[in-house]
Design a protein around this motif. Sequence first.
Motif, PDB file in Angstrom:
ATOM      1  N   VAL A  73      86.353  64.366  27.890  1.00  0.00           N
ATOM      2  CA  VAL A  73      86.991  63.824  28.823  1.00  0.00           C
ATOM      3  C   VAL A  73      86.395  62.840  29.736  1.00  0.00           C
ATOM      4  O   VAL A  73      87.217  61.548  29.908  1.00  0.00           O
ATOM      5  CB  VAL A  73      87.730  64.918  29.720  1.00  0.00           C
ATOM      6  N   LEU A  76      85.627  59.729  27.228  1.00  0.00           N
ATOM      7  CA  LEU A  76      86.790  58.924  26.375  1.00  0.00           C
ATOM      8  C   LEU A  76      87.875  58.475  27.538  1.00  0.00           C
ATOM      9  O   LEU A  76      88.641  57.628  27.164  1.00  0.00           O
ATOM     10  CB  LEU A  76      87.192  59.560  25.470  1.00  0.00           C
ATOM     11  N   VAL A  77      88.142  59.294  28.455  1.00  0.00           N
ATOM     12  CA  VAL A  77      89.364  59.159  29.415  1.00  0.00           C
ATOM     13  C   VAL A  77      89.195  58.189  30.585  1.00  0.00           C
ATOM     14  O   VAL A  77      87.960  58.345  31.395  1.00  0.00           O
ATOM     15  CB  VAL A  77      89.920  60.277  29.972  1.00  0.00           C
ATOM     16  N   GLU A  78      89.948  57.039  30.934  1.00  0.00           N
ATOM     17  CA  GLU A  78      89.376  56.381  31.992  1.00  0.00           C
ATOM     18  C   GLU A  78      89.577  56.983  33.271  1.00  0.00           C
ATOM     19  O   GLU A  78      90.428  57.847  33.530  1.00  0.00           O
ATOM     20  CB  GLU A  78      90.783  55.262  32.189  1.00  0.00           C
ATOM     21  N   ARG A  80      90.303  58.641  36.661  1.00  0.00           N
ATOM     22  CA  ARG A  80      91.115  58.930  37.646  1.00  0.00           C
ATOM     23  C   ARG A  80      91.108  59.972  38.464  1.00  0.00           C
ATOM     24  O   ARG A  80      90.010  61.003  38.273  1.00  0.00           O
ATOM     25  CB  ARG A  80      92.704  59.291  36.956  1.00  0.00           C
ATOM     26  N   TRP A  82      92.623  63.013  38.988  1.00  0.00           N
ATOM     27  CA  TRP A  82      92.789  64.235  38.254  1.00  0.00           C
ATOM     28  C   TRP A  82      91.847  64.352  37.032  1.00  0.00           C
ATOM     29  O   TRP A  82      91.391  65.501  36.480  1.00  0.00           O
ATOM     30  CB  TRP A  82      94.028  64.033  37.420  1.00  0.00           C
ATOM     31  N   THR A  83      91.213  63.170  36.280  1.00  0.00           N
ATOM     32  CA  THR A  83      90.282  63.325  35.418  1.00  0.00           C
ATOM     33  C   THR A  83      88.825  63.956  35.975  1.00  0.00           C
ATOM     34  O   THR A  83      88.231  64.780  35.135  1.00  0.00           O
ATOM     35  CB  THR A  83      89.762  62.055  34.468  1.00  0.00           C
ATOM     36  N   SER A 137      81.172  56.178  29.844  1.00  0.00           N
ATOM     37  CA  SER A 137      82.280  56.236  30.693  1.00  0.00           C
ATOM     38  C   SER A 137      82.012  54.681  31.476  1.00  0.00           C
ATOM     39  O   SER A 137      83.014  53.775  31.732  1.00  0.00           O
ATOM     40  CB  SER A 137      82.411  57.133  31.814  1.00  0.00           C
ATOM     41  N   ARG A 140      82.342  51.677  29.398  1.00  0.00           N
ATOM     42  CA  ARG A 140      84.023  51.089  29.005  1.00  0.00           C
ATOM     43  C   ARG A 140      84.754  50.756  30.344  1.00  0.00           C
ATOM     44  O   ARG A 140      85.803  50.240  29.935  1.00  0.00           O
ATOM     45  CB  ARG A 140      84.416  52.584  28.377  1.00  0.00           C
TER      46      ARG A 140
END
Length: 251
Positions: A73, A76-78, A80, A82-83, A137, A140
């Motif tokens: 996570v 790979l995940v932008e 936020r 919640w991330t 992270s 990206r």
Amino acid sequence: MAATGAERAPSGFRAHLEALARAQKPSLNTAAYSRLVNRPAGRIVAAAAHTLGASPNQVTALSATLSAAGLAVLALVEPRWWTGILVAVLLAAGYVLDSSDGQLARLRGGGSRSGEWLDHTIDCFKTASLHLAVLASWYRFGPATDGWLLVPLGFEVVAVVTYFGLILMPTLRPASSGAPAAVHENPLRKWALLPMDYGAQCWMFVLLGFGVVFSWVYALVFVCNAAALAIALRKWWHELRVLDSSVEVSS
């Protein structure tokens, strides 16, 4: 009337928990988070796992799965709000289970060489991957300037060298004989060690979605770890030089 399995389980759980509490290793040189939060939580999980019949390797595998999910996570995940919370919870939960597998092995009568190898290998993967995930992270999704990418690169080097030193030094020290001497610990030491504690580091990721705030907190933690490594390297070198001198004198 005979008690059912469900009714007997809590009694077994309590007995396992009490046995672990009596068998705890000394906490000297351990940061406050691992000492006051992670190890007690690990005892609860280990007692529950023993009650359910789980093996230490199964707990290790679950720890690796949660940590890998958190790293995925992160990379790979932008980012936020919640991330950041999700990454912190997954990494921290993986760390609790990392504390549980050894305690579970103790409850079952002792660990195995293969289990210890598996535990340390996964720890090494985790140590080597955390700051690479931050690097991915940031590459990206930001920060805006490329100079910030040097921070996770530097943190990666510091983390790997620290892990190597902590694993190697016990193998170079002579085996202790008899009961360890009582050592007075400064009560502030466990709090001063917090920035170097992996468990405490897990929770800094709750700030992941807050851009520059996370960047500066992460950089500050990196500086603390780099300074701690410099102090540790000097201490380890002098300790080994003293051991070398004693061997030369005795021979």
